[in-house]
Write an enzyme that holds these catalytic residues in place. Structure first.
Site, PDB file in Angstrom:
ATOM      1  N   CYS A   1       1.448  17.505  68.939  1.00  0.00           N
ATOM      2  CA  CYS A   1       0.836  16.944  70.144  1.00  0.00           C
ATOM      3  C   CYS A   1      -0.218  15.892  69.777  1.00  0.00           C
ATOM      4  O   CYS A   1       0.128  14.839  69.277  1.00  0.00           O
ATOM      5  CB  CYS A   1       0.286  18.064  71.026  1.00  0.00           C
ATOM      6  SG  CYS A   1      -0.059  17.497  72.697  1.00  0.00           S
TER       7      CYS A   1
ATOM      8  N   HIS B   1       4.949  21.668  71.647  1.00  0.00           N
ATOM      9  CA  HIS B   1       4.177  22.703  70.945  1.00  0.00           C
ATOM     10  C   HIS B   1       5.098  23.772  70.362  1.00  0.00           C
ATOM     11  O   HIS B   1       5.422  24.735  71.052  1.00  0.00           O
ATOM     12  CB  HIS B   1       3.184  23.354  71.916  1.00  0.00           C
ATOM     13  CG  HIS B   1       2.032  22.478  72.256  1.00  0.00           C
ATOM     14  ND1 HIS B   1       0.870  22.467  71.525  1.00  0.00           N
ATOM     15  CD2 HIS B   1       1.882  21.543  73.231  1.00  0.00           C
ATOM     16  CE1 HIS B   1       0.040  21.582  72.034  1.00  0.00           C
ATOM     17  NE2 HIS B   1       0.625  21.005  73.079  1.00  0.00           N
TER      18      HIS B   1
ATOM     19  N   GLU C   1       4.420  26.124  68.449  1.00  0.00           N
ATOM     20  CA  GLU C   1       3.741  27.409  68.273  1.00  0.00           C
ATOM     21  C   GLU C   1       3.780  28.281  69.523  1.00  0.00           C
ATOM     22  O   GLU C   1       3.467  29.461  69.485  1.00  0.00           O
ATOM     23  CB  GLU C   1       2.274  27.172  67.852  1.00  0.00           C
ATOM     24  CG  GLU C   1       1.337  26.597  68.921  1.00  0.00           C
ATOM     25  CD  GLU C   1       1.448  25.072  69.097  1.00  0.00           C
ATOM     26  OE1 GLU C   1       2.465  24.496  68.674  1.00  0.00           O
ATOM     27  OE2 GLU C   1       0.533  24.478  69.696  1.00  0.00           O
TER      28      GLU C   1
END
Ligand code: XMP
Length: 536
Positions: A79, A167, A169
């Site tokens: 990001c 993202h 994660e």
């Protein structure tokens, strides 16, 4: 040498999550403030740049000198991390027409790129950005796009440098863990040897080396972190460790007795101190929450110090501090994170050095380490409990009688949560297992207790409130209790748990019938923020 991935934190809320995901790959990582890259550390094998609340063109945006890492290590920007690299190296980043938040799909991606090895078509990713990369620097090429974002991922030609706008994660990036694995294991060469067993072996050896024949004091609270720290130290230095467990009188029902018993079974050298009379006396008539906390903190230090001073020749104070307690980087955007360590202010003349064997671990890793050392499951899965104990769960002044009422009601509630089993399947089951809850999957289903499904539960005695009830033929005029149960991953945010109605009905009935002094039960349906987990 312990290899490590460095995650440079630019202040995103999900930075910790990146760390957790890398650890889940059994590779060691450290989260450091964006400007604290360890230049001369030979154990670094790769670098991840996190997201950020800033835009790259904001005046106060966090910036780094990319020459410290570019060409020296494999780099992955996530990001803001991706936007920053692109912007700093001559690309263009502009505000997107509308902030893109939520699920998206990789409509096209470079199948042979090592970052996307094993990726499915139309893989779902999670977006959360207000800016977008509108032009890549020279020599960079786009390697994935969604329907709205052309430059959803890029690589610098001929370099081990990638950026992703989404993202990986976050749970909703379905193949996010695979992407991180591709980066950490295949691209950086991470060995995946960070396991609870290797942690115990290495840490015990290090503690032996560090502590030698020195004596160590550790404050036990009955909670997971201090208990696991004690068992690790006990393995390393045995009877040179002395643990002190203070009963301030506001623990859960029978907790002091039960936990002392557990500690003794674990072979720990523990001094149990019943100081409840002192705490009750000093708290008499005090109603202000902050005042209560201050008195308890002060008394705790006093009692602990008196005991600690009796341990002659002690050189170290050990604590169960864990990684999230101390991630310095959490403060880089100026947010103040709760402080909750209850052992403090030891007399300076004791000159104790600090020993924190769990300081690199996340909560679920602490639990894995505890299991690895054979600690009983009920100690490992215990919910967090505030240092000042039930004192912050009794509104108004505190008396032994009120504590007794609350302990009885709370005991019914907590036992009920442990006894009530739920069957989960699919994503729900996966989430619970991923959090380390002990359960086995049979035919795609798991059975877990409500207790293990939630982060924390407790009962609050509203002793400043009275309401009318009727029991048999008699009118009652007594206190309500509020039940609280929340789901969370770190206690910084929390949501109220959606407990089954039949469970609540049963617990409410049992509390009102059995606990004299309570005639009404409420359920707290507030999330944090804006409420907090504890009432005081
Ligand atoms: P709040 O009420 O701030 O609580 O949402 C967040 C988490 O911290 C725990 N807590 C404490 N833990 N000493 C502690 O060791 C304290 O004084 C304390 N106060 C709150 C709370 O139980 C929750 O897990």
């Amino acid at each position: 040498m312990q290899q490590k991935i460095i995650i440079l934190d630019f202040g995103s809320q999900t930075t910790q999550l990146i760390g957790r995901r890398v650890r889940e790959l059994d590779t060691f990582c450290e989260i450091l403030p964006y400007n604290k890259f360890p230049k001369d550390d030979p154990s670094v094998i790769g670098v991840i740049l996190s997201g950020s609340p800033f835009s790259v063109y904001d005046k106060e945006a966090f910036r780094i000198d990319l020459s410290e890492i570019r060409g020296k290590y494999p780099v992955l920007g996530i990001c803001y991390g991706a936007q920053f690299m692109s912007y700093a190296l001559g690309g263009k980043v502009e505000p997107a027409g509308t902030r893109e938040y939520g699920r998206a799909r990789l409509e096209s991606f470079e199948r042979e790129n090592p970052l996307f090895k094993g990726f499915d078509d139309h893989s779902q990713v999670w977006m959360s950005h207000g800016d977008t990369i509108t032009a890549l620097p020279e020599g960079f090429r786009v390697i994935a796009s969604t329907d709205k974002v052309v430059n959803a991922a890029y690589q610098a030609e001929g370099e081990k440098l990638w950026g992703v706008q989404f993202h990986p994660e976050v749970f909703h990036s379905v193949q996010g863990t695979l992407l991180l694995k591709n980066f950490v294991v295949d691209i950086c060469g991470g060995r995946q040897d960070w396991s609870a067993a290797s942690f115990v072996d290495t840490t015990v050896a290090e503690l032996k080396e560090q502590l030698g024949d020195d004596r160590v004091i550790l404050g036990l609270s009955g909670g997971v972190d201090s208990s696991v720290a004690a068992v690790l130290l006990n393995k390393a230095i045995g009877s040179n460790l002395t643990c002190i467990f203070v009963d301030h009188g506001m623990l859960r029902k029978n907790e002091f007795r039960d936990v002392m018993h557990d500690y003794e079974c674990l072979g720990l050298n523990v001094i149990g101190v019943d100081a409840s009379a002192k705490f009750f006396k000093d708290l008499e008539g005090v109603t202000d929450p902050e005042q209560k906390r201050k008195i308890i903190g002060r008394d705790f230090v006093e009692v602990f110090n008196t005991e600690a001073k009796k341990i002659t020749g002690a050189k170290w104070l050990a604590q169960g501090t864990i990684y999230p307690d101390r991630i310095e980087s959490l403060n880089i955007t100026g947010k103040v994170i709760k402080s909750h360590h209850n052992v403090g202010g030891l007399p300076e003349e004791m000159h104790l050095q600090l020993c924190e064997p769990l300081k690199w671990l996340f909560k679920d890793e602490v639990r894995r380490v505890g299991r690895q050392m054979g600690m009983p499951e009920h100690l490992i899965t215990r919910h967090p409990f505030p240092g000042p104990g039930l004192a912050v769960r009794i509104l108004g002044d505190i008396t032994p009688e009120k504590v007794r009422i609350l302990q009885d009601a709370d005991d019914i509630y907590i036992r009920g949560l442990r006894d009530y089993k739920v069957r989960l399947s699919g994503e729900e089951a996966r989430k619970v297992l991923a959090a380390g809850v002990p359960a086995t999957m049979t035919d795609g289903e798991i059975e877990v207790s409500l207790y293990d499904q939630i982060w924390q539960a407790g009962t609050v005695l509203l002793s400043t409130v009275r309401s009318v009830g009727v029991m048999g033929d008699e009118r009652t005029y007594e206190h309500p209790v509020a039940l609280r149960a929340v789901t969370s991953t770190d206690a910084m945010t929390a949501d109220w748990a959606h407990l089954p109605y039949d469970f609540m009905a049963k617990v409410s009935n049992e509390i009102i019938n059995k606990v004299k002094g309570v005639n009404r039960v409420c359920y707290d349906i507030s999330s944090k923020p804006p409420s907090t987990i504890e009432w005081e």
